[in-house]
Design a protein around this motif. Sequence first.
Motif, short mmCIF file in Angstrom:
data_model
loop_
_atom_site.label_atom_id
_atom_site.label_comp_id
_atom_site.label_asym_id
_atom_site.label_seq_id
_atom_site.Cartn_x
_atom_site.Cartn_y
_atom_site.Cartn_z
N SER A 1 72.38 70.21 -11.50
CA SER A 1 73.83 69.35 -12.17
C SER A 1 74.41 70.47 -13.64
N PRO A 2 74.79 70.13 -14.45
CA PRO A 2 75.68 70.87 -15.85
C PRO A 2 74.33 70.05 -16.17
N MET A 3 74.01 68.98 -16.77
CA MET A 3 73.30 68.24 -17.45
C MET A 3 71.34 67.85 -16.81
N GLY A 4 71.87 68.39 -15.86
CA GLY A 4 69.80 68.52 -15.40
C GLY A 4 69.64 69.80 -15.81
N MET A 5 70.63 70.76 -15.97
CA MET A 5 70.28 72.10 -16.75
C MET A 5 70.69 72.51 -17.89
N PHE A 6 71.64 71.58 -18.29
CA PHE A 6 70.84 71.41 -19.91
C PHE A 6 70.02 71.07 -20.30
N LEU A 7 69.35 69.61 -19.72
CA LEU A 7 68.01 68.55 -20.33
C LEU A 7 67.29 68.82 -19.67
N GLY A 8 67.47 69.94 -18.83
CA GLY A 8 65.57 70.62 -18.06
C GLY A 8 65.81 69.01 -16.95
N LYS A 9 66.44 68.80 -16.60
CA LYS A 9 66.30 67.94 -15.92
C LYS A 9 65.42 66.21 -16.37
N PHE B 1 61.59 71.29 -26.33
CA PHE B 1 61.49 72.67 -25.77
C PHE B 1 62.61 73.85 -26.21
N LEU B 2 63.41 73.10 -25.26
CA LEU B 2 64.94 73.80 -24.74
C LEU B 2 66.15 73.92 -26.07
N ALA B 3 66.31 72.66 -26.97
CA ALA B 3 67.16 72.92 -27.63
C ALA B 3 66.56 72.96 -29.01
N HIS B 4 65.36 72.79 -29.85
CA HIS B 4 65.24 72.18 -30.81
C HIS B 4 65.97 73.94 -32.09
N VAL B 5 65.30 75.65 -31.04
CA VAL B 5 65.99 75.83 -31.61
C VAL B 5 67.24 76.31 -32.44
N TYR C 1 60.16 63.50 -24.11
CA TYR C 1 60.98 63.99 -24.53
C TYR C 1 60.82 65.68 -24.51
N ALA C 2 59.26 66.49 -24.05
CA ALA C 2 58.55 67.91 -25.12
C ALA C 2 59.56 69.06 -24.52
N PHE C 3 60.26 69.08 -23.45
CA PHE C 3 60.87 69.92 -22.51
C PHE C 3 62.48 70.31 -22.59
N PHE C 4 62.61 69.38 -23.08
CA PHE C 4 64.73 69.60 -24.04
C PHE C 4 64.02 69.87 -25.22
#
Length: 373
Positions: A365-373, A312-316, A307-310
């Motif tokens: 896809s929007p979900m893919g961009m949000f979650l980092g695929k 990274f994207l979302a934690h801040v 789950y590391a990439f998401f």
Amino acid sequence: MTSVNRRWELEAMRGVAIMGVVLIHVISMGIAVQYPDHAGWGGQMEAGVLPLVWASAWGRFSVPMFLFVSGLLITYRLKDKPISYPSLILKRGSDLLLPYLLWTVIGLVFTWFMINPWGLQHLIVALVLGKGYFHQLYFIPLLLQCIILLPLWLKGLKWNVGGFLLIIGSIQLLYTAAYQLLFLSSFDYIPASLGKAWEILIAPTLFGMMGYFVVGLAVGLHFEKCLQYVKNKSLAFCTSVYVASLILQLADVHLSFSISSDLGNSIHFYRVTVFVYVCCTILLVWKCALVFAESRWMKGIMNVGQYAFFIFLAHVLILESLELHSSAWYGSIGMVVVTTVLTMLLCIAVQYIGNRLAPQRSVRSPMGMFLGK
């Protein structure tokens, strides 16, 4: 877990690295709340802040470890296969760039409505360098530069692995040593505007970090030999060199902070001692992943790595939202730990739900961009 895409050692490295990333950012907010004199990353050293400073210094292996794993995966997956650089760069670029753009926009909208309206300079810095309010995003432009230069890296490694690594490592060490000496002198020997620009640009530019990616490429090309090397080293040896490098790292941070009263530069990634510390940390984590592969705690770390990439994207976004709710989330060392764990669990829960809702999603896809695929 032993497939090309899911080697357990690499998942363990990702898991440990993302823990370090989140902890660093929680600690930075904890220092600002608990010790206002250090909120601007300056001021005379206070004894009470040292545990947080040391914990932040501990986590400085995190971003370099992500670069190492990223490089390793590229060559490990493509070893003995024909490489089409344009298609590889296009695929990896889109996998990184689309989530980057979406989360940059989320950060800009969040900043505008929840903090302060921003100007043109902030917009350019956020979009080009990843240095907006979601400051962790600088890693993606950094990684993209490393990937774009992949033909250069591979040609150098095929020419002479040891010689090329020595060249790249020397450039990185000289670059970071120059920066370290300049900040210890408060940038007195260069114009103030140049010093400020260097502070902004050093994070998303490759000269201070490229060595980790290139070493990862080299390890991926010679994975079996490197794996055998790690297997042959005892856990006691790996632990000993790690502890020695950690002590060196903490001493360097403590001394630099004492001399300069510049907390931010004293604990950042661009330090000569960090280079040694990162190498020893990678060795220890790799060894532990091999020795304790079947233990519950190691499997937990490996699961976090997936789950590391998401995270990274979302934690801040989560951290900043918690701070807007109440500074109590960062008001003590205990709450720093709670906030770190809670943030990671929330990110994992969101991605888990997203995986269930759209298991075959595309990064476009929007979900893919949000979650980092």
